[in-house]
Structures are given as structure tokens and as C-alpha cells.
Design a protein around this motif. Sequence first.
Motif, PDB file in Angstrom:
ATOM      1  N   THR A   4       0.903   5.649   3.225  1.00 37.83           N
ATOM      2  CA  THR A   4      -0.287   4.794   3.196  1.00 37.83           C
ATOM      3  C   THR A   4      -1.479   5.580   3.707  1.00 37.83           C
ATOM      4  O   THR A   4      -1.354   6.430   4.606  1.00 37.83           O
ATOM      5  CB  THR A   4      -0.097   3.527   4.053  1.00 37.83           C
TER       6      THR A   4
ATOM      7  N   LEU B 286       2.027  -2.103  -3.317  1.00 38.62           N
ATOM      8  CA  LEU B 286       2.039  -0.831  -2.606  1.00 38.62           C
ATOM      9  C   LEU B 286       2.591   0.297  -3.462  1.00 38.62           C
ATOM     10  O   LEU B 286       3.009   1.329  -2.937  1.00 38.62           O
ATOM     11  CB  LEU B 286       2.858  -0.970  -1.322  1.00 38.62           C
TER      12      LEU B 286
ATOM     13  N   ALA C 209       1.322   3.629  -2.833  1.00 41.07           N
ATOM     14  CA  ALA C 209       1.654   4.173  -1.517  1.00 41.07           C
ATOM     15  C   ALA C 209       3.003   4.880  -1.527  1.00 41.07           C
ATOM     16  O   ALA C 209       3.431   5.400  -0.491  1.00 41.07           O
ATOM     17  CB  ALA C 209       1.654   3.069  -0.465  1.00 41.07           C
TER      18      ALA C 209
ATOM     19  N   HIS D 151      -5.069   1.669   1.258  1.00 39.74           N
ATOM     20  CA  HIS D 151      -3.968   0.706   1.219  1.00 39.74           C
ATOM     21  C   HIS D 151      -4.107  -0.441   2.218  1.00 39.74           C
ATOM     22  O   HIS D 151      -3.164  -1.191   2.436  1.00 39.74           O
ATOM     23  CB  HIS D 151      -2.633   1.426   1.443  1.00 39.74           C
TER      24      HIS D 151
END
Length: 469
Positions: A451, A440, A443, A456
Motif C-alpha cells: 500500500t 485493493l 496494492a 490506497h
Amino acid sequence: MKKQGEGIRAQGTGKDKGKSKGAGVPGGFASKAGGFARRRPVSAGPTLSAGESLAKVSPARRVAFEILLLVGQGKGHSDELLHSARTEALSVEDRNLATALVMGVLRWEIALDARVRGFLERPDQRLAEPVALALRMGAFQLLHMDRIPAHAALSESVELCRAFEQPHATGMVNAVLRKVAAAQKPGTRIFESTAAFSERLGHPRWLVERWVTAYGREAALKICEAGQREPDEARLFAAVSEDAAKAIPVMDDGSRLVAEIAAAAVPGAKRVWDCCAAPGGKTLVLALREPEAEVLATDVSVKRTAAMTRRLERFGYGDRVKTGVADAAIDGSSQVRGEFDLILCDVPCSGTGTLARNPEIRLQLQPEELVRQATRQRAILAGALKRLAPGGRLVYSTCSLEPEENEAVVAAVVSDSEYRRVPVGELIGSLGVLAEGVNLGSAVRDGALRTLPGVHGCDGFFAVVLERS
């Protein structure tokens, strides 16, 4: 000024809706020329009563049509209506079809209106809502549902018009849908402007232009594409044993990610407050991860708090959570006393990160709503911060993609001299519950979680972690 995506849609709800001459349906409206001629065309077929026409419509299409009418009138949310008494009597197959029709029409409404508009004799004419809805449902089945026979989509759309007191429009609906069926289905263009792909993918142009500015054209295109699909299956979190899975509440990955970050923000927390807690999924994650904590879950809505309390009771560890009705924006609430070393402030928002689950948002949201939401969000955050103990941490989050509801709210409320922003990437790295291979990193923007749907693998969420000095 006429907004992009108005097309054949009834404009507004309640006092904002016009009325057509003789339409017989509150909120209906007529063309600028004064409505349809009342003379019945020969192509409309033999005269049937409304009841006789409704009897010719399959249960799934009838229920879907009624739910879409209610959503358009602001009398219910699609998810609630699809899980109400209206669908209980349907067979499993009919319930699945009704769900597909409701969610599909809402997701694709802007594109469907644009498609149908090209076949209207007067493209700028405004149609009564039942007529516009019959055209949308018919066009959606013809363009997006390969297993639906064209004759069924056509004939039942016509019958729905007649059943909902629009017999004068049946000939037009029949003719337009035949043209839709005969026309070549739209394909993907080599290059599309923002206006073109927002229309093709059923999103308001003003909203997509904002995403292009904030996240770039490629990301905006992926957000729109994700909004037209069923929500992604859970894939952010590692599989666990059957018993362990039963302890985790059913929720989307984005919501769970925010809750897991909040729990990781203060391991071993003693007092925890979820200040906008309903429907309670994040609260349950906090209670599960903080077994020694005193957890308080409040919401401003009496109805939602009651439903949340019932949900908490279904989990063995949920009995440790105290619930109450409280407005987090108001300091000194009788339900909220003392200070907390962990606060989750997941505020009400526009929900633009959840359009795949809540497609009607795109049809109802207007730019001025973002200002109203931000005003309320600033008040909630300011109120919650007053209850944060020195050294405690607060997680502010939304499921909105809009900067006004996220970064701008934090900047307006938070004093950098009093609060330190904790890098959310460090907390994500310590979770230990993510599936193998999940990264992530993209993100995390400026130390906060952001996100994006289609990018994502979950809904769009924003979260920032604040620590009081």
C-alpha cells in the motif's frame, strides 16, 4: 557532502552537533563566519529577561517550541510528547494549537527552511537550533495557518528567541519573518522536477528519488502530498455495530489490514505467535479472529511489553494472550517454545510509510539506516521461521516503502524450495470486513501487499505470506 534539506537545521544529535559561540544551548551551532555578532540590533526592541519574554508567549506556542526542541535533540517522539504531562495543563484549544504547530513544523520543515533561506543575508549560514526553530514556527504560521494573526506569529517568534537565550538573533528573526509575510505564497508549478516538488512538499530529495524509481513519479508525488496532510480517516473497513466496534482496537487502517490478512492466513489456528507485538493492536485482532488459539505476544523491549500487556487487559478477550519479553532473532528464547502454525512477523523498520503520523522520521533518517534496519530484519525473520510448523504460515510485514526492508529481506532469508509464497490477493478477497467498493487490487504486487500513502487510502505497508512445505 551537504545533504538536501539541511537548510537552517541543526545538524545531527548528540556528538554530531556543533556548538555556537555563546549560544548557551547544547547542540546549537554558528555560521561558517563564526556566528552572529553579539552587538544587539536596534530593531530587537526593549531588553527583556528570558523569563519576561517567555511570559509573553502563549502557552500553546511555548509547549510546541519545547516539544520541537526535544524532538530535534532526539529526546522524544512527537506523539509521545504531545500526550505527556507537558500538554495536560493546556486548554483544549491550546492543546489543539500546540499539536498543529508541532506536526505542521515537522511535516514542512524542509520546505520552510528552503523558504526562509532565501531571505537570509547569508543563505548558507548555520543557525542555533532555537533560532532556526523560531523561524520555522513563525513561517509555518504565516504560510499555512490562515487564522493566526501575522503579528502574533511574528512577535511570539521573536520572544521565543529571547526566551531561549538568543537575544542577538531577534532582529534578524523579525526581519526575515516580515519578508516571509510580505512575499507571495508559493503556488503549484505546471511541471516540477523531483528536486522541486520534494522541497516544496517537505521531503528529503534522496528519499523521494527512491520512490520515483520504485513506484513512478505520479505515485511519489502522491506519497509526498499525503505526508503533508493529517492521516486519512479510516475508510477501508465496513462500519459495524457499536458493540462490535468496541471489540476492535483503535488502530490505523494499514495496521489493521495486515493483522486481518494474518488472521485469514490460517483460519482456526491453534498456536499463534506475534513476535514483534508491541503496542499490541495487531495481537488483539489476531486474538479476536482466532478465538480458539493459544496466542503468544512478545517484544524485545521490557517497557513496550509492559505497556502492551496493560492494553491487552482492557479487552475481555485479551486475557487469552500470553505476553513476554523475547528477541525473535535469537533461537531458543525461554519465552518461546515449540512450533506455531501462524506467526506474525511485523518487524521494526524505518517507518517511511507513516510520515503523515510520524513526520520527524523524514528529518532523522539517513540512507545508511536502511542497511542497519535490513540486517536486523533478516535476523528476526530467520529466527521466526525456525518456529514455524510444517504447513504453517508466516506473515512478514513492515510499514516501510523501501525495497531493502521488504522484498530484499525476504529474498535473502527465504529458500523457495522450503517455502511457498501464498498470493496475498486471495486472502484479501476472503476477508469479508472491507467497506463496500474498496478495491485493493492495485496494492498487490508480485503476490505481496504494497500500500502507498495517497494512493490506497492508508499508510504504506508491505506484507508477504509464506507457507512452510
